[in-house]
Design a protein around this motif. Structure first.
Motif, mmCIF file in Angstrom:
data_model
loop_
_atom_site.group_PDB
_atom_site.id
_atom_site.type_symbol
_atom_site.label_atom_id
_atom_site.label_comp_id
_atom_site.label_asym_id
_atom_site.label_seq_id
_atom_site.Cartn_x
_atom_site.Cartn_y
_atom_site.Cartn_z
ATOM 1 N N UNK A 264 0.885 -1.076 -0.175
ATOM 2 C CA UNK A 264 -0.103 0.133 -0.221
ATOM 3 C C UNK A 264 0.709 1.215 -0.003
ATOM 4 N N UNK A 265 0.539 2.154 -0.749
ATOM 5 C CA UNK A 265 1.432 3.323 -0.834
ATOM 6 C C UNK A 265 0.840 4.542 0.353
ATOM 7 N N UNK A 266 1.595 4.487 1.331
ATOM 8 C CA UNK A 266 1.152 5.443 2.495
ATOM 9 C C UNK A 266 1.333 7.123 1.857
ATOM 10 N N UNK A 267 0.179 7.503 2.322
ATOM 11 C CA UNK A 267 0.006 8.898 1.950
ATOM 12 C C UNK A 267 -0.762 8.942 0.872
ATOM 13 N N UNK A 268 -1.144 7.909 -0.017
ATOM 14 C CA UNK A 268 -2.063 8.072 -1.029
ATOM 15 C C UNK A 268 -3.159 7.095 -1.170
ATOM 16 N N UNK A 269 -2.742 5.804 -0.969
ATOM 17 C CA UNK A 269 -3.715 4.666 -0.815
ATOM 18 C C UNK A 269 -4.364 4.780 0.584
ATOM 19 N N UNK A 270 -3.277 4.969 1.577
ATOM 20 C CA UNK A 270 -3.521 4.677 2.837
ATOM 21 C C UNK A 270 -2.877 6.130 3.790
#
Length: 335
Positions: A264-270
């Motif tokens: 998961x992309x932290x700051x975008x997806x989560x």
């Protein structure tokens, strides 16, 4: 062996009274700056050293403040202890720090030992003790004591309580995630039923209710390991969650590491926000957004309040919340 210079010697050499020298030593504003500088120069020239411990004993105070901290391995509480020690030292008091390691039995031993060693007052961030006897030895000793961050004794006239405004922190974090585009926000961490957990989650719940959104609350230990475990829980049970507020930064850092490993992309997806703003937040990958408790300011407030009370000033307000602020970084989609 030469005799140590005394206040009388300083007064004679400086051409002032003993009371003037005493006022200089106390940092009194009643002494003109020119006189203060002259007296201090004479002290240096003749090698006078102020015996502050003896002065405190003569006044009935040891000048020692007991700091009883629940877990110094947590960098947040280490910063609290260091900031309190620094603030107390600026007012000529020394801190004696006891780490209780979240152990009620050790906490009681530390409190009793500090009382036996003659501390003048306490600041205690307590571990939870279901016996209800945590502060009883302090009450019997008649010593001023303030509870911080956690409240375990409701006798706030004897043991006033102070903590950052965690409810406001939850509101700030939730509104920020919504503004960043999060559609489903969860709150993760904090032991169920604890007042500090209820307070930290309350701001989140209030905003979610106002926006007509369903809440997701996953309570548990305030540790990195719990954060790592809950990243898996979110992926399997709540895949629609795209924003998370964590009980503290340790939970958040664990969750970010595990979610990143999931791809998961932290700051975008989560998008993730912690609480406490420990130093590591600014250096994690990505840097972690966090609710700052503004610990240096908090420590100054506590030391000023406690010492004012100790020195026959007004009794502290029974329940105080201090300001918080949101430090926005890349983990929550910083633009």
């Amino acid at each position: 062996m030469e005799r140590r210079p005394t206040i009388k010697d300083v007064a004679r050499e400086a051409g002032v009274s003993k009371s003037t020298v005493s006022l200089v030593l106390q940092g009194s504003s009643l002494v003109k700056s020119e006189t203060r500088e002259h007296v201090q120069k004479v002290m240096a020239e003749i090698g006078y050293v102020y015996n502050r411990a003896a002065a405190k004993l003569r006044s009935g105070s040891t000048g020692l403040i007991g700091l009883v901290i629940n877990d110094l391995r947590n960098p947040f509480f280490s910063e609290l202890a260091a900031s309190l020690q620094r603030s107390l030292s600026q007012q000529d008091y020394a801190a004696v720090v006891a780490n209780t390691e979240e152990d009620p039995a050790l906490q009681q031993k530390m409190i009793n030992a500090l009382i036996e060693h003659g501390v003048s007052a306490f600041v205690i961030c307590p571990t939870y003790d279901d016996s209800g006897q945590t502060l009883e030895p302090i009450a019997r000793a008649g010593l001023p004591a303030m509870q911080v961050f956690r409240r375990v004794d409701n006798r706030l006239d004897k043991f006033p309580f102070a903590a950052p405004d965690y409810a406001e922190g939850g509101r700030l974090a939730t509104k920020h995630l919504l503004e960043q585009g999060a559609k489903r926000i969860a709150f993760v961490g904090g032991l169920d039923g604890r007042p500090v957990t209820q307070e930290r989650v309350s701001g989140y719940l209030k905003v979610m209710e106002e926006r007509g959104q369903q809440s997701v609350v996953l309570t548990g230990a305030a540790t990195r390991q719990f954060g790592r475990e809950q990243a898996q829980v979110l992926q399997e049970r709540f895949p629609e969650v795209d924003g998370v507020i964590c009980f503290n930064d340790l939970v958040a850092l664990g969750l970010v590491a595990s979610a990143s490993a999931q791809g998961r992309v932290i700051g975008a997806e989560l998008r993730v926000v912690g609480v406490d703003n420990i130093e590591e937040c600014a250096h994690s990958a990505p840097p972690l957004s966090s609710v700052s408790c503004r610990i240096p300011e908090f420590a100054t407030h506590i030391s000023d309040t406690l010492l004012g009370w100790l020195n026959q000033g007004p009794a502290p307000a029974p329940d105080v919340r201090t300001p918080v602020s949101l430090m926005v970084r890349a983990s929550s989609g910083e633009s």
